[in-house]
Design a protein around this motif. Structure first.
Motif, PDB file in Angstrom:
ATOM      1  N   TYR A  22       0.861  -1.196   0.000  1.00 25.76           N
ATOM      2  CA  TYR A  22       0.000   0.000   0.000  1.00 25.76           C
ATOM      3  C   TYR A  22       0.888   1.233   0.000  1.00 25.76           C
ATOM      4  N   ASP A  23       1.283   1.678  -1.188  1.00 27.28           N
ATOM      5  CA  ASP A  23       2.217   2.799  -1.289  1.00 27.28           C
ATOM      6  C   ASP A  23       1.611   4.104  -0.793  1.00 27.28           C
ATOM      7  N   ALA A  24       0.354   4.343  -1.102  1.00 23.32           N
ATOM      8  CA  ALA A  24      -0.281   5.598  -0.681  1.00 23.32           C
ATOM      9  C   ALA A  24      -0.376   5.679   0.836  1.00 23.32           C
ATOM     10  N   ALA A  25      -0.698   4.580   1.476  1.00 16.73           N
ATOM     11  CA  ALA A  25      -0.765   4.561   2.939  1.00 16.73           C
ATOM     12  C   ALA A  25       0.623   4.751   3.541  1.00 16.73           C
ATOM     13  N   GLY A  26       1.646   4.221   2.895  1.00 16.51           N
ATOM     14  CA  GLY A  26       3.014   4.405   3.369  1.00 16.51           C
ATOM     15  C   GLY A  26       3.450   5.858   3.307  1.00 16.51           C
ATOM     16  N   ILE A  27       3.075   6.541   2.228  1.00 20.56           N
ATOM     17  CA  ILE A  27       3.419   7.956   2.094  1.00 20.56           C
ATOM     18  C   ILE A  27       2.681   8.782   3.146  1.00 20.56           C
ATOM     19  N   ALA A  28       1.396   8.537   3.317  1.00 21.55           N
ATOM     20  CA  ALA A  28       0.611   9.285   4.305  1.00 21.55           C
ATOM     21  C   ALA A  28       1.107   9.004   5.720  1.00 21.55           C
ATOM     22  N   GLY A  29       1.408   7.758   6.014  1.00 22.99           N
ATOM     23  CA  GLY A  29       1.931   7.405   7.333  1.00 22.99           C
ATOM     24  C   GLY A  29       3.283   8.032   7.598  1.00 22.99           C
ATOM     25  N   LEU A  30       4.118   8.069   6.566  1.00 23.08           N
ATOM     26  CA  LEU A  30       5.433   8.692   6.731  1.00 23.08           C
ATOM     27  C   LEU A  30       5.306  10.183   7.001  1.00 23.08           C
ATOM     28  N   ALA A  31       4.382  10.837   6.330  1.00 25.29           N
ATOM     29  CA  ALA A  31       4.165  12.267   6.575  1.00 25.29           C
ATOM     30  C   ALA A  31       3.692  12.504   8.010  1.00 25.29           C
ATOM     31  N   LEU A  32       2.769  11.689   8.469  1.00 21.49           N
ATOM     32  CA  LEU A  32       2.260  11.835   9.830  1.00 21.49           C
ATOM     33  C   LEU A  32       3.329  11.501  10.862  1.00 21.49           C
ATOM     34  N   TYR A  33       4.089  10.444  10.621  1.00 21.41           N
ATOM     35  CA  TYR A  33       5.120  10.060  11.589  1.00 21.41           C
ATOM     36  C   TYR A  33       6.278  11.048  11.599  1.00 21.41           C
ATOM     37  N   THR A  34       6.589  11.636  10.469  1.00 21.84           N
ATOM     38  CA  THR A  34       7.631  12.653  10.434  1.00 21.84           C
ATOM     39  C   THR A  34       7.252  13.828  11.316  1.00 21.84           C
ATOM     40  N   LEU A  35       5.994  14.197  11.294  1.00 26.49           N
ATOM     41  CA  LEU A  35       5.510  15.266  12.164  1.00 26.49           C
ATOM     42  C   LEU A  35       5.678  14.882  13.632  1.00 26.49           C
ATOM     43  N   ALA A  36       5.326  13.659  13.981  1.00 20.74           N
ATOM     44  CA  ALA A  36       5.503  13.190  15.364  1.00 20.74           C
ATOM     45  C   ALA A  36       6.980  13.152  15.743  1.00 20.74           C
ATOM     46  N   GLY A  37       7.835  12.752  14.811  1.00 19.83           N
ATOM     47  CA  GLY A  37       9.272  12.732  15.073  1.00 19.83           C
ATOM     48  C   GLY A  37       9.849  14.115  15.281  1.00 19.83           C
ATOM     49  N   VAL A  38       9.358  15.085  14.526  1.00 20.32           N
ATOM     50  CA  VAL A  38       9.811  16.469  14.699  1.00 20.32           C
ATOM     51  C   VAL A  38       9.371  16.992  16.063  1.00 20.32           C
ATOM     52  N   PHE A  39       8.148  16.693  16.460  1.00 19.76           N
ATOM     53  CA  PHE A  39       7.681  17.101  17.789  1.00 19.76           C
ATOM     54  C   PHE A  39       8.542  16.475  18.881  1.00 19.76           C
ATOM     55  N   TYR A  40       8.887  15.214  18.721  1.00 23.02           N
ATOM     56  CA  TYR A  40       9.715  14.551  19.722  1.00 23.02           C
ATOM     57  C   TYR A  40      11.109  15.170  19.768  1.00 23.02           C
ATOM     58  N   GLY A  41      11.701  15.380  18.619  1.00 18.31           N
ATOM     59  CA  GLY A  41      13.025  15.979  18.588  1.00 18.31           C
ATOM     60  C   GLY A  41      13.046  17.379  19.164  1.00 18.31           C
ATOM     61  N   ALA A  42      12.040  18.162  18.875  1.00 16.79           N
ATOM     62  CA  ALA A  42      11.979  19.537  19.378  1.00 16.79           C
ATOM     63  C   ALA A  42      11.681  19.586  20.871  1.00 16.79           C
ATOM     64  N   SER A  43      11.047  18.550  21.408  1.00 22.94           N
ATOM     65  CA  SER A  43      10.649  18.587  22.796  1.00 22.94           C
ATOM     66  C   SER A  43      11.805  18.407  23.765  1.00 22.94           C
ATOM     67  N   PHE A  44      12.890  17.801  23.329  1.00 17.76           N
ATOM     68  CA  PHE A  44      14.007  17.631  24.263  1.00 17.76           C
ATOM     69  C   PHE A  44      15.346  18.042  23.653  1.00 17.76           C
ATOM     70  N   LEU A  45      15.312  18.732  22.546  1.00 16.62           N
ATOM     71  CA  LEU A  45      16.547  19.115  21.870  1.00 16.62           C
ATOM     72  C   LEU A  45      17.419  20.023  22.724  1.00 16.62           C
ATOM     73  N   GLN A  46      16.835  20.997  23.366  1.00 17.79           N
ATOM     74  CA  GLN A  46      17.608  21.895  24.224  1.00 17.79           C
ATOM     75  C   GLN A  46      18.216  21.132  25.400  1.00 17.79           C
ATOM     76  N   GLY A  47      17.491  20.179  25.932  1.00 19.75           N
ATOM     77  CA  GLY A  47      17.975  19.411  27.064  1.00 19.75           C
ATOM     78  C   GLY A  47      19.064  18.428  26.696  1.00 19.75           C
ATOM     79  N   ALA A  48      19.195  18.091  25.423  1.00 16.54           N
ATOM     80  CA  ALA A  48      20.217  17.119  25.018  1.00 16.54           C
ATOM     81  C   ALA A  48      21.617  17.664  25.245  1.00 16.54           C
ATOM     82  N   SER A  49      21.817  18.961  25.132  1.00 12.30           N
ATOM     83  CA  SER A  49      23.153  19.529  25.347  1.00 12.30           C
ATOM     84  C   SER A  49      23.470  19.640  26.823  1.00 12.30           C
ATOM     85  N   ASP A  50      22.473  19.458  27.685  1.00 12.27           N
ATOM     86  CA  ASP A  50      22.651  19.591  29.121  1.00 12.27           C
ATOM     87  C   ASP A  50      23.343  18.358  29.722  1.00 12.27           C
ATOM     88  N   GLU A  51      23.234  17.220  29.064  1.00 12.07           N
ATOM     89  CA  GLU A  51      23.736  15.974  29.662  1.00 12.07           C
ATOM     90  C   GLU A  51      25.214  15.858  29.566  1.00 12.07           C
TER      91      GLU A  51
END
Length: 92
Positions: A63-92
């Motif tokens: 299901y290529d179309a579902a893969g593209i849509a899922g990747l777009a949605l998951y990329t958004l979730a990944g960006v939110f995750y990365g942005a949520s602790f990015l500043q704290g990563a330099s603290d460790e």
């Protein structure tokens, strides 16, 4: 079909990072400012696992179309995750 493989790789990568971060106590920004507790990291790891299963199914069923849509949605979730602790990563 390549989109599902890319999504699967991204989901495993972010999931591994989230699982690793869930085992540490985090830094000042991570815990105190952004509220990323070990539970928050575990939730992102579980979301990543769910998306990895989704991408595996879309790959198996071709299901290529579902893969593209899922990747777009998951990329958004990944960006939110990365942005949520990015500043704290330099603290460790």
């Amino acid at each position: 079909m390549g989109w599902s493989v890319a999504g699967l790789a991204l989901a495993f990568g972010v999931g591994a990072i989230a699982l690793r971060c869930s085992r540490s106590h985090g830094g000042f920004y991570d815990r105190g400012i952004y509220g990323m507790s070990t539970t928050s990291h575990r939730r992102y790891a579980m979301v990543s696992l769910a998306f990895a299963v989704f991408f595996a199914v879309t790959f198996a069923l071709r299901y290529d179309a579902a893969g593209i849509a899922g990747l777009a949605l998951y990329t958004l979730a990944g960006v939110f995750y990365g942005a949520s602790f990015l500043q704290g990563a330099s603290d460790e």
